[in-house]
Write an enzyme that holds these catalytic residues in place. Structure first.
Site, mmCIF file in Angstrom:
data_model
loop_
_atom_site.group_PDB
_atom_site.id
_atom_site.type_symbol
_atom_site.label_atom_id
_atom_site.label_comp_id
_atom_site.label_asym_id
_atom_site.label_seq_id
_atom_site.Cartn_x
_atom_site.Cartn_y
_atom_site.Cartn_z
ATOM 1 N N ASP A 153 -2.967 -2.801 -5.577
ATOM 2 C CA ASP A 153 -2.911 -2.857 -4.660
ATOM 3 C C ASP A 153 -3.305 -3.187 -3.691
ATOM 4 O OD1 ASP A 153 -2.310 -0.077 -4.370
ATOM 5 O OD2 ASP A 153 -0.254 -0.786 -4.482
ATOM 6 N N ASN A 178 10.181 5.644 -4.096
ATOM 7 C CA ASN A 178 11.315 5.290 -4.299
ATOM 8 C C ASN A 178 11.972 4.324 -5.061
ATOM 9 O OD1 ASN A 178 8.666 3.119 -4.027
ATOM 10 N ND2 ASN A 178 10.118 2.197 -2.016
ATOM 11 N N HIS A 190 9.029 2.717 -6.893
ATOM 12 C CA HIS A 190 8.180 1.035 -6.691
ATOM 13 C C HIS A 190 6.206 1.904 -7.681
ATOM 14 C CE1 HIS A 190 4.973 2.535 -3.456
ATOM 15 N NE2 HIS A 190 4.717 3.679 -4.518
ATOM 16 N N GLU A 212 8.552 -3.397 -5.545
ATOM 17 C CA GLU A 212 9.825 -2.320 -4.819
ATOM 18 C C GLU A 212 10.749 -2.719 -5.247
ATOM 19 O OE1 GLU A 212 8.706 -0.562 -2.542
ATOM 20 O OE2 GLU A 212 7.606 -1.837 -1.013
HETATM 21 C C1 F6R Z 1 -1.187 2.854 -4.287
HETATM 22 C C2 F6R Z 1 0.506 2.319 -4.769
HETATM 23 C C3 F6R Z 1 1.498 2.723 -5.111
HETATM 24 C C4 F6R Z 1 1.043 4.728 -5.519
HETATM 25 C C5 F6R Z 1 2.975 5.574 -5.102
HETATM 26 C C6 F6R Z 1 2.408 7.093 -5.710
HETATM 27 O O1 F6R Z 1 -1.723 2.091 -4.815
HETATM 28 O O2 F6R Z 1 0.225 1.345 -5.940
HETATM 29 O O3 F6R Z 1 2.385 2.379 -6.287
HETATM 30 O O4 F6R Z 1 0.203 4.847 -6.180
HETATM 31 O O5 F6R Z 1 3.530 5.444 -4.239
HETATM 32 O O6 F6R Z 1 2.004 7.722 -4.490
HETATM 33 P P1 F6R Z 1 1.357 8.962 -4.545
HETATM 34 O O7 F6R Z 1 0.006 9.068 -6.049
HETATM 35 O O8 F6R Z 1 0.793 9.013 -2.710
HETATM 36 O O9 F6R Z 1 2.116 9.470 -4.221
#
Ligand code: F6R
Length: 241
Positions: A67, A136, A138, A143
């Site tokens: 992403d 959340n 995701h 989302e």
């Molecule tokens: C980032 C992504 C997000 C993160 C998720 C967890 O490329 O795809 O979905 O994987 O928000 O983020 P962390 O590991 O920083 O808690």
């Protein structure tokens, strides 16, 4: 879905790196989807270190960026691009043709998603996908309360995602997200979803023990037989007690 709980972030990261290492060793032409964020960073460092130390060829490896934050310049310190360049692409000296990556500054973001879709469709397979479970629920920027069934697409980012630590409190220039969709993620032969730390305890319980629902995209993991969820004891607190 298989679940494994580790004593701490270090052991979780070691196990993640081992899966990635095995993937490349078994098939040097592997295509791997890479999430960014804080959870997988140590795993990537260990993986890259081992690939280099063991002299495992990576000249046919394909890296697919999961992403991106739309609107930030590509070389902004907060982009997913900067992250994968720093942790994976540069240390392994991968060529640009070994990377499928959304640009963050596309004139036409929907066309950029189509480009990424076509590039992924031309691959023989997606061998592994690393995901971080978001606060959340995701997965990538899929989302809560958005459609399940998606290919690469432009995402409206939630307030929670705009508060992601990667943006270091400054989300002003982020206009949208670009993300692989759940359909694309689901075709990976192996899906490794990670969560660590107590800030993930509640969402992990919801995702893994609650109903399978678009309100919590990570709950889709329950339906994917090839998914492996790695948690540390803090993230797993409510599902073990
Ligand atoms: C980032 C992504 C997000 C993160 C998720 C967890 O490329 O795809 O979905 O994987 O928000 O983020 P962390 O590991 O920083 O808690």
């Amino acid at each position: 879905m298989r679940l494994q709980i580790f004593d701490n972030h270090e052991t979780l990261s070691r196990a993640t790196a081992d899966i990635l290492l095995r993937t490349v060793r078994e098939n040097p032409r592997s295509s791997i989807i890479i999430a960014t964020g804080s959870t997988p960073t140590l795993a990537y460092q260990l993986w890259v270190q081992d690939l280099l130390r063991q002299d495992i060829p990576t000249d046919e490896l394909m890296i697919i960026k999961l992403d991106e934050w739309g609107g930030l310049p590509m070389d902004h310190p907060s982009t997913c691009e900067t992250y994968i360049q720093k942790h994976i692409i540069q240390p392994l000296s991968l060529r640009p043709d070994q990377v499928i990556s959304f640009t963050s500054v596309a004139a036409d973001p929907a066309a950029e998603c189509d480009r990424v879709y076509r590039a992924i469709s031309a691959l023989p397979s997606i061998d592994c996908c690393v995901l971080g479970i978001g606060k959340n629920g995701h997965l990538g920027f899929n989302e809560p309360n958005t459609t399940w069934s998606t290919v690469p697409h432009v995402a409206k980012l939630s307030i929670t995602s705009l508060g992601h630590a990667m943006l270091q409190g400054d989300s002003r220039d982020v206009q949208y997200g670009l993300t692989l969709g759940l359909d694309t993620i689901s075709i990976a032969k192996s899906i490794l979803a990670l969560a660590s730390g107590s800030e993930k305890t509640a969402i992990v319980e919801q995702a893994l023990r609650g109903p399978v629902t678009p309100q919590c995209p990570a709950s889709i993991l329950q339906t994917l037989p090839q998914s492996i969820v790695y948690l540390d004891t803090k993230a797993a607190e409510r599902i073990t007690s």
